[in-house]
Scaffold this motif. Structure first.
Motif, PDB file in Angstrom:
ATOM      1  N   TYR A 229       0.823  -1.221   0.000  1.00  0.00           N
ATOM      2  CA  TYR A 229       0.000   0.000   0.000  1.00  0.00           C
ATOM      3  C   TYR A 229       0.852   1.264   0.000  1.00  0.00           C
ATOM      4  O   TYR A 229       0.312   2.361  -0.156  1.00  0.00           O
ATOM      5  CB  TYR A 229      -0.961   0.013   1.206  1.00  0.00           C
ATOM      6  CG  TYR A 229      -2.227  -0.770   0.974  1.00  0.00           C
ATOM      7  CD1 TYR A 229      -2.266  -2.145   1.176  1.00  0.00           C
ATOM      8  CD2 TYR A 229      -3.403  -0.142   0.531  1.00  0.00           C
ATOM      9  CE1 TYR A 229      -3.428  -2.872   0.955  1.00  0.00           C
ATOM     10  CE2 TYR A 229      -4.571  -0.864   0.314  1.00  0.00           C
ATOM     11  CZ  TYR A 229      -4.578  -2.224   0.525  1.00  0.00           C
ATOM     12  OH  TYR A 229      -5.728  -2.942   0.304  1.00  0.00           O
ATOM     13  N   ARG A 243      -5.720   5.880  -3.420  1.00  0.00           N
ATOM     14  CA  ARG A 243      -5.188   5.209  -2.234  1.00  0.00           C
ATOM     15  C   ARG A 243      -4.747   6.241  -1.186  1.00  0.00           C
ATOM     16  O   ARG A 243      -5.001   6.083   0.007  1.00  0.00           O
ATOM     17  CB  ARG A 243      -4.016   4.296  -2.648  1.00  0.00           C
ATOM     18  CG  ARG A 243      -3.299   3.599  -1.501  1.00  0.00           C
ATOM     19  CD  ARG A 243      -1.959   4.287  -1.246  1.00  0.00           C
ATOM     20  NE  ARG A 243      -1.365   3.998   0.037  1.00  0.00           N
ATOM     21  CZ  ARG A 243      -1.573   4.718   1.146  1.00  0.00           C
ATOM     22  NH1 ARG A 243      -2.446   5.713   1.172  1.00  0.00           N
ATOM     23  NH2 ARG A 243      -0.932   4.439   2.256  1.00  0.00           N
ATOM     24  N   GLU A 285      -7.097  -1.650  -5.899  1.00  0.00           N
ATOM     25  CA  GLU A 285      -6.359  -2.563  -5.006  1.00  0.00           C
ATOM     26  C   GLU A 285      -6.056  -3.885  -5.721  1.00  0.00           C
ATOM     27  O   GLU A 285      -4.949  -4.419  -5.612  1.00  0.00           O
ATOM     28  CB  GLU A 285      -7.170  -2.824  -3.719  1.00  0.00           C
ATOM     29  CG  GLU A 285      -7.241  -1.609  -2.801  1.00  0.00           C
ATOM     30  CD  GLU A 285      -8.244  -1.790  -1.664  1.00  0.00           C
ATOM     31  OE1 GLU A 285      -9.450  -1.999  -1.947  1.00  0.00           O
ATOM     32  OE2 GLU A 285      -7.837  -1.730  -0.495  1.00  0.00           O
TER      33      GLU A 285
END
Ligand code: AVJ
Ligand code: FE
Length: 439
Positions: A229, A243, A285
């Motif tokens: 991430y 994100r 994702e």
């Protein structure tokens, strides 16, 4: 013979309408506060979905098919028109109260079952093989899945119960080679297929490898632990912005406790099951995970070929397991469980090439944007699919544990924005053969 056939169609439609309504009742068996509350700005209050289900059924089956007059003042139609009212604005509308909403859907249904008994199932394209009724069954089931997602978003004590989904089992090799060549994508023969699944057309798909199973929580956790991430290399540029802006650090509903994780599942804290497909991830994702893993998402055509193509016969089949309707042995569908099953839990549902769980468990993101097939014709209304064609949405395939069998097929196409993850969305990866791999 036609008469007998029609009777079978009517019986099937009546049974499917009743099953859909039982599920709607279960999902709306909550007190008035829960029913009218907006649990998330992404969702309608449950009472809106309820009356919208009844309103669509009235519009198509009573007014259009049967030529009846409106049951309520026509201003009511506007309140339940999804295009005139964004989800976030629906709680402020002068909606029908809970009791009149329940009465409305019951009144409509009573009359619809009478119409279904009498109306000829031919002579009008809308009635051919009972299509209009099948469309309304699917519409109700789609909203039931949406209401299930609303239940997942709501705070407070658990209201829904179901047995745990089965554990997984060994599935053998992690990926499967799908040989190159043409297959038939889409359908002309599924009686209830919606416009965007039509027409059937040949697509030549070069060889590719696809994962035997959807990506699991355990696998996804490795991406998180590897700093996935925090590394823009893995992310689509717009995905990276999203994100950061949205502060994504894990799938929705995951909770970290030091070095362990749990998942909030319909109001309960559940330990993370590493063998379950990951669920509640957005397209960005899924795309980032795939790049981190040195892979990519399958295209929609690849997904459908993996699900339908039988290399032994060269035939394109209805379902991964063949032509039979889905049963409880084939797939985790129909809200029998409130979670995906472990990978390998449905060996009877695997495809001719040995790909598991293409149908059920989690909707699978594909790399494809949503468009019409060659020869597409909007039918019976442009707002079902055509107005969503373009580059804004990505296609999802296969249905989830919350999809009813009447509303999923190997040709069924779902779509959503790439940032959405309140739906029951997961994914599997694919890859093209390497230059030195002779396939
Ligand atoms: C096909 C699931 C994207 O729920 O927005 C329901 C189905 N269309 N009412 C949605 C639908 C009209 C649709 N999806
Ligand atoms: Fe709808």
């Amino acid at each position: 013979i036609t008469e007998l056939h029609d009777e079978q169609v009517r019986d099937r439609l009546a049974a499917d309408l009743i099953r859909a309504r039982d599920r709607t009742k279960l999902l709306t068996a909550v007190d008035d506060t829960e029913l009218t509350h907006q649990h998330s700005p992404l969702m309608s209050p449950l009472v809106w979905d309820l009356a919208h289900i009844g309103n669509q059924e009235e519009l198509w089956l009573l007014r259009d098919v049967a030529g009846r007059d409106p049951l309520l003042p026509e201003t009511v139609d506007m309140l339940y028109d999804a295009f005139q009212n964004a989800r976030k604005d629906r709680p402020k509308l002068p909606l029908l109260e809970p009791v009149p909403s329940r009465r409305y859907v019951d009144d409509v249904r009573g009359k619809v079952l009478d119409v279904l008994e009498r109306i000829p199932l031919h002579g009008r394209p809308l009635l051919e093989k009972g299509f209009a009724f099948g469309m309304i069954v699917q519409h109700e089931q789609q909203h039931d899945e949406t209401m299930l997602a609303t239940h997942q978003l709501r705070a407070g004590e658990a209201l829904l119960n179901a047995p745990s989904a089965p554990a997984g089992s060994d599935v053998g090799p992690a990926e499967v080679l799908v040989p190159g060549g043409p297959f038939t994508m889409g359908t002309d023969i599924e009686p209830w297929a919606l416009d965007n699944e039509r027409p059937a057309h040949a697509v030549d798909v070069p060889s590719f490898f696809i994962d035997t199973t959807p990506v699991t929580n355990g696998e996804y956790l490795r991406f998180i632990e590897d700093g996935g991430y925090d590394d823009p290399r893995w992310w689509h540029p717009e995905g990276w912005l999203h994100r950061q802006r949205a502060g994504l650090t894990a799938p929705q509903f995951w909770q970290r406790h030091g070095s362990t994780w749990s998942r909030r599942v319909f109001g309960r804290d559940e330990p993370l099951r590493p063998d379950q497909p990951v669920v509640h991830v957005c397209w960005y994702e899924a795309d980032a995970y795939a790049r981190w893993a040195g892979r990519r998402l399958p295209t929609e055509a690849e997904w459908e070929k993996a699900a339908r193509f039988d290399p032994a016969s060269g035939r394109t089949r209805r379902y991964p397991w063949g032509d039979d309707e889905p049963s409880a042995e084939h797939a985790n569908l129909g809200q029998r469980h409130l979670e995906p099953a472990g990978v390998g839990a449905y060996p009877a549902g695997r495809s001719a090439l040995g790909v598991h769980q293409l149908i059920g468990d989690v909707w699978e993101w594909t790399s494809s944007t949503f468009g019409g097939y060659p020869g597409f014709r909007a039918w019976p209304y442009r707002e079902y699919s055509e107005v969503f064609f373009g580059t804004e949405h990505r296609v999802l395939r296969g249905g989830s544990f919350g999809s009813d069998p009447s509303a999923v097929r190997s040709t069924f196409r779902n779509w959503d924005y790439p940032i959405r993850r309140q739906i029951f969305s997961g994914f599997r990866c694919a890859r093209s053969p390497r230059a030195d791999e002779h396939v």
